[in-house]
Design a protein around this motif. Structure first.
Motif, PDB file in Angstrom:
ATOM      1  N   ARG A 419      10.448  -3.300   0.181  1.00  6.18           N
ATOM      2  CA  ARG A 419      10.520  -4.517  -0.625  1.00  6.18           C
ATOM      3  C   ARG A 419      10.192  -5.766   0.190  1.00  6.18           C
ATOM      4  NH1 ARG A 419      12.767  -4.850  -5.379  1.00  6.18           N
ATOM      5  NH2 ARG A 419      14.038  -6.699  -4.902  1.00  6.18           N
ATOM      6  N   VAL A 420      10.674  -5.821   1.409  1.00  9.88           N
ATOM      7  CA  VAL A 420      10.373  -6.979   2.260  1.00  9.88           C
ATOM      8  C   VAL A 420       8.883  -7.032   2.569  1.00  9.88           C
ATOM      9  CG1 VAL A 420      10.681  -7.942   4.565  1.00  9.88           C
ATOM     10  CG2 VAL A 420      12.669  -7.213   3.253  1.00  9.88           C
ATOM     11  N   GLY A 421       8.303  -5.889   2.928  1.00 15.29           N
ATOM     12  CA  GLY A 421       6.867  -5.852   3.221  1.00 15.29           C
ATOM     13  C   GLY A 421       6.023  -6.231   2.022  1.00 15.29           C
ATOM     14  N   ALA A 422       6.405  -5.747   0.827  1.00 14.92           N
ATOM     15  CA  ALA A 422       5.644  -6.066  -0.384  1.00 14.92           C
ATOM     16  C   ALA A 422       5.747  -7.545  -0.726  1.00 14.92           C
ATOM     17  CB  ALA A 422       6.150  -5.213  -1.546  1.00 14.92           C
ATOM     18  N   ALA A 423       6.952  -8.113  -0.620  1.00 12.69           N
ATOM     19  CA  ALA A 423       7.118  -9.538  -0.931  1.00 12.69           C
ATOM     20  C   ALA A 423       6.317 -10.396   0.036  1.00 12.69           C
ATOM     21  CB  ALA A 423       8.597  -9.908  -0.884  1.00 12.69           C
ATOM     22  N   ARG A 424       6.365 -10.045   1.319  1.00 12.04           N
ATOM     23  CA  ARG A 424       5.586 -10.804   2.308  1.00 12.04           C
ATOM     24  C   ARG A 424       4.094 -10.694   2.033  1.00 12.04           C
ATOM     25  NH1 ARG A 424       9.085  -9.226   7.701  1.00 12.04           N
ATOM     26  NH2 ARG A 424      10.126 -11.238   7.946  1.00 12.04           N
ATOM     27  N   GLU A 425       3.621  -9.513   1.686  1.00  9.81           N
ATOM     28  CA  GLU A 425       2.193  -9.335   1.449  1.00  9.81           C
ATOM     29  C   GLU A 425       1.741 -10.109   0.219  1.00  9.81           C
ATOM     30  OE1 GLU A 425      -1.778  -8.179   1.555  1.00  9.81           O
ATOM     31  OE2 GLU A 425      -0.215  -8.334   3.088  1.00  9.81           O
ATOM     32  N   LEU A 426       2.541 -10.106  -0.837  1.00  5.00           N
ATOM     33  CA  LEU A 426       2.167 -10.853  -2.038  1.00  5.00           C
ATOM     34  C   LEU A 426       2.202 -12.355  -1.772  1.00  5.00           C
ATOM     35  CD1 LEU A 426       1.327 -10.759  -4.964  1.00  5.00           C
ATOM     36  CD2 LEU A 426       3.743 -10.599  -5.613  1.00  5.00           C
ATOM     37  N   ALA A 427       3.156 -12.812  -0.981  1.00  7.30           N
ATOM     38  CA  ALA A 427       3.205 -14.234  -0.630  1.00  7.30           C
ATOM     39  C   ALA A 427       1.984 -14.628   0.188  1.00  7.30           C
ATOM     40  CB  ALA A 427       4.490 -14.535   0.138  1.00  7.30           C
ATOM     41  N   ARG A 428       1.599 -13.759   1.126  1.00  9.66           N
ATOM     42  CA  ARG A 428       0.406 -14.040   1.950  1.00  9.66           C
ATOM     43  C   ARG A 428      -0.852 -14.064   1.082  1.00  9.66           C
ATOM     44  NH1 ARG A 428      -3.845 -11.865   3.564  1.00  9.66           N
ATOM     45  NH2 ARG A 428      -3.346  -9.936   2.448  1.00  9.66           N
ATOM     46  N   LEU A 429      -0.951 -13.117   0.158  1.00 11.30           N
ATOM     47  CA  LEU A 429      -2.143 -12.993  -0.684  1.00 11.30           C
ATOM     48  C   LEU A 429      -2.317 -14.186  -1.608  1.00 11.30           C
ATOM     49  CD1 LEU A 429      -4.466 -11.132  -1.762  1.00 11.30           C
ATOM     50  CD2 LEU A 429      -2.788 -10.214  -3.377  1.00 11.30           C
ATOM     51  N   THR A 430      -1.210 -14.711  -2.143  1.00  7.96           N
ATOM     52  CA  THR A 430      -1.291 -15.754  -3.173  1.00  7.96           C
ATOM     53  C   THR A 430      -1.023 -17.161  -2.648  1.00  7.96           C
ATOM     54  OG1 THR A 430       1.059 -15.453  -3.702  1.00  7.96           O
ATOM     55  CG2 THR A 430      -0.532 -14.115  -4.939  1.00  7.96           C
ATOM     56  N   GLY A 431      -0.461 -17.270  -1.439  1.00 12.10           N
ATOM     57  CA  GLY A 431      -0.066 -18.575  -0.930  1.00 12.10           C
ATOM     58  C   GLY A 431       1.160 -19.124  -1.641  1.00 12.10           C
ATOM     59  N   ALA A 432       1.884 -18.270  -2.356  1.00 11.79           N
ATOM     60  CA  ALA A 432       3.043 -18.680  -3.140  1.00 11.79           C
ATOM     61  C   ALA A 432       4.328 -18.154  -2.511  1.00 11.79           C
ATOM     62  CB  ALA A 432       2.921 -18.146  -4.567  1.00 11.79           C
ATOM     63  N   VAL A 433       5.439 -18.792  -2.856  1.00  4.86           N
ATOM     64  CA  VAL A 433       6.742 -18.188  -2.585  1.00  4.86           C
ATOM     65  C   VAL A 433       6.944 -17.101  -3.630  1.00  4.86           C
ATOM     66  CG1 VAL A 433       9.232 -18.572  -2.755  1.00  4.86           C
ATOM     67  CG2 VAL A 433       7.813 -20.143  -1.443  1.00  4.86           C
ATOM     68  N   VAL A 434       7.361 -15.931  -3.171  1.00  3.29           N
ATOM     69  CA  VAL A 434       7.550 -14.776  -4.062  1.00  3.29           C
ATOM     70  C   VAL A 434       9.032 -14.446  -4.131  1.00  3.29           C
ATOM     71  CG1 VAL A 434       7.126 -12.299  -4.350  1.00  3.29           C
ATOM     72  CG2 VAL A 434       5.255 -13.838  -3.689  1.00  3.29           C
ATOM     73  N   LEU A 435       9.549 -14.332  -5.343  1.00  2.44           N
ATOM     74  CA  LEU A 435      10.925 -13.906  -5.567  1.00  2.44           C
ATOM     75  C   LEU A 435      10.846 -12.525  -6.217  1.00  2.44           C
ATOM     76  CD1 LEU A 435      13.846 -14.867  -5.212  1.00  2.44           C
ATOM     77  CD2 LEU A 435      13.756 -15.759  -7.538  1.00  2.44           C
TER      78      LEU A 435
END
Length: 550
Positions: A419-435
């Motif tokens: 979950r941590v890896g997925a949230a970090r990757e989605l945040a990196r991909l989109t430039g957004a904060v991911v919850l």
């Protein structure tokens, strides 16, 4: 371990290796001294946690040791417990000839003081049914699946689960648990309590690791908590967990002379035929979370419905399609609304029609205020999530694992495996904060910072719960919080509100509207605790701290 203003630092396995290396090589602290300190901390924890069990007739301590440093910690603990007069035996898994140098030295010392050293597999004697079993098999360095003799002894330890007169205590983390993901490596110890050595590991804050660990305490054993000169780079990978004190400290202030204009104006854009309730819940939650004003922008055909549902919010009709969803032609009108608001919550109940998808994408890329995207607002960016990088204002995405999987091009199962890896990757991909919602919700920022949420439970698994969270995030941004803090605090308060209801009514049957109504009470409880704890939290001098603490 670092506990700054109620925020715990969490360590990955790589981070702990770096801190260990710095402590040993740069500070000159011998491995032998760290092992002695760790073993003594285990003794203190065993005596605190299981004192009553050890007072039972014929009680004993059995310490199951591996061949590495975790096992060495166990042998130190065995020696000190024996010197205290507590019946203690140590069980070694594997050949003594394969032990590390310091672990082997403590193996010999334990035997010298009279500790019976036995084979962990095959067992020479059954594990005790009265007293304590200490799991000192494997530490943070384990990455391979648990199989063979290791799996067999873990199975024997787990057979004690629920036994009323024996406790299982894990050293650093339950053996077989991945320190970074909280996932079992095929098999893992089920502990009643865990003593984290130095900085608690990320896996102890995530499910199922959190449940497998039981009650957790952290011991300061002399390992450095930071490395000089690394602060900027370490911030890129920092992970943390908030206590209630930290959450109370971040809550927006409510000035005595404030008025509704001071507390922000939220625009909720959503709703479609059959799903007006989602927009209404988000609006209600925003108001319950302290936003001064809320407007709901909805398809024209739903305006009367939402006026009746949201008597405290304003409504605005937007062009709709024949099927009652938002039309792409309504983007200009929505932008005009957004230009006079502090934040936009986009997506609750918006549906998955082609027109509403186009509406979401155009509005998201054009709106110049902070944006919270949820539900089908997220699904509109499937295959195009990187486009969000171009937004000029801050963006917060609030996906559940299925939505996150679609944005990442993978499955919800893969998301939950890390979950941590997925949230970090989605945040990196989109430039957004991911919850990333779910058990132990994860907030991640594009620079790699992560905050794991300790609150909430299964009663939150109910329709509309995510819409309430969306409104809460938006309200906190409207009141001036930054994107990462707003996301983390929203998850904390949302979970805390659910926990408060669960104490009264149990883990099932929660309605999302009830959750929204509980938000002010949860926030007030945090404010009162913050005032009572002011100036005391974060300055504890104890070497043994409850995790995550109050």
């Amino acid at each position: 371990m670092r506990v700054e203003n109620g925020a715990w630092a969490l360590a990955s396995s790589a981070r702990m290796r770096a801190l260990d290396r710095y402590t040993i090589e740069a500070l000159g602290v011998p491995v032998e001294l760290l092992m002695e300190s760790a073993g003594r901390a285990v003794v203190d924890f065993v005596l605190e946690f299981a004192r009553d069990l050890l007072a039972l007739p014929d009680a004993e301590v059995a310490i199951v040791c591996g061949r590495g440093n975790n096992g060495g910690d166990g042998f130190v603990a065995a020696r000190h417990l024996a010197l205290l007069g507590i019946p203690t035996r140590a069980l070694l898994l594997g050949n003594p000839a394969d032990m590390g140098e310091q672990a082997a030295a403590n193996h010999r010392r334990a035997a010298i003081v009279g500790v019976a050293v036995e084979s962990a597999w095959p067992l020479e004697r059954p594990l005790p049914r009265r007293g304590v079993v200490v799991d000192a098999l494997f530490g943070t360095g384990l990455s391979r699946p648990i199989r063979g003799d290791s799996a067999k002894i873990i199975q024997c330890i787990n057979a004690l689960a629920g036994a009323p007169e024996v406790a299982v205590i894990a050293v650093d983390l339950p053996s077989g648990l991945d320190a970074d993901t909280g996932q079992p490596l095929e098999s893992a110890v089920v502990a009643d309590a865990t003593l984290a050595l130095g900085t608690p590991k990320i896996g102890l804050a995530l499910e199922p690791g959190r449940s497998l660990a039981g009650r957790v305490c952290a011991a300061r054993i002399g390992i450095a908590e930071s490395i000089p000169g690394e602060e900027a780079s370490e911030g890129v990978g920092a992970a943390g967990l908030w206590s209630r004190y930290r959450a109370s400290d971040v809550l927006p202030e409510r000035n005595p002379d404030g008025h509704k204009g001071n507390f922000g104006h939220v625009l909720v854009v959503g709703g479609s035929k059959g799903m007006s309730g989602a927009a209404a819940l988000a609006a209600s939650a925003a108001l319950r979370s302290g936003a001064g004003l809320v407007t709901v922008g909805c398809p024209a055909g739903l305006n009367d419905v939402l006026e009746a549902q949201c008597t405290e919010a304003m409504t605005a009709s937007l062009p709709e399609t024949r099927d009652g969803s938002l039309a792409e032609s309504g983007v200009e009108a929505a932008l005009a609304l957004a230009g006079k608001r502090d934040v936009v919550a986009l997506g609750p109940g918006i549906g998955r029609s082609l027109q509403s998808g186009a509406f979401v994408r155009e509005l998201a890329m054009a709106v110049g205020v902070p944006l919270v995207v949820d539900a089908d607002g997220l699904n509109a960016f499937e295959g195009a999530s990187a486009a969000l990088q171009a937004r000029s204002a801050s963006t917060i995405l609030t996906p559940h694992p299925g939505e996150a999987g679609r944005l990442l091009g993978t499955s919800s199962g893969e998301v939950n495996r890390d979950r941590v890896g997925a949230a970090r990757e989605l945040a990196r991909l989109t430039g957004a904060v991911v919850l990333l919602k779910g058990a132990c919700t994860v907030a991640a920022s594009p620079d790699g910072r992560v905050i794991i949420n300790p609150t909430g439970g299964p009663n939150l698994a109910t329709a509309g719960s995510g819409d309430v969270l969306t409104g809460l995030v938006a309200a906190l941004i409207a009141q001036g919080l930054g994107a990462l803090e707003a996301a983390a605090l929203a998850a904390f308060v949302h979970g805390m509100a659910g926990d408060r209801i669960a104490l009264r009514r149990g883990d099932a049957g929660l309605l999302a509207g009830e959750l929204a109504e509980e938000l002010p009470r949860a926030m007030q409880e945090l404010r009162e605790e913050g005032r009572e704890s002011a100036g005391t939290e974060g300055h504890r001098l104890s070497t043994l701290l409850p995790f995550p603490g109050p």
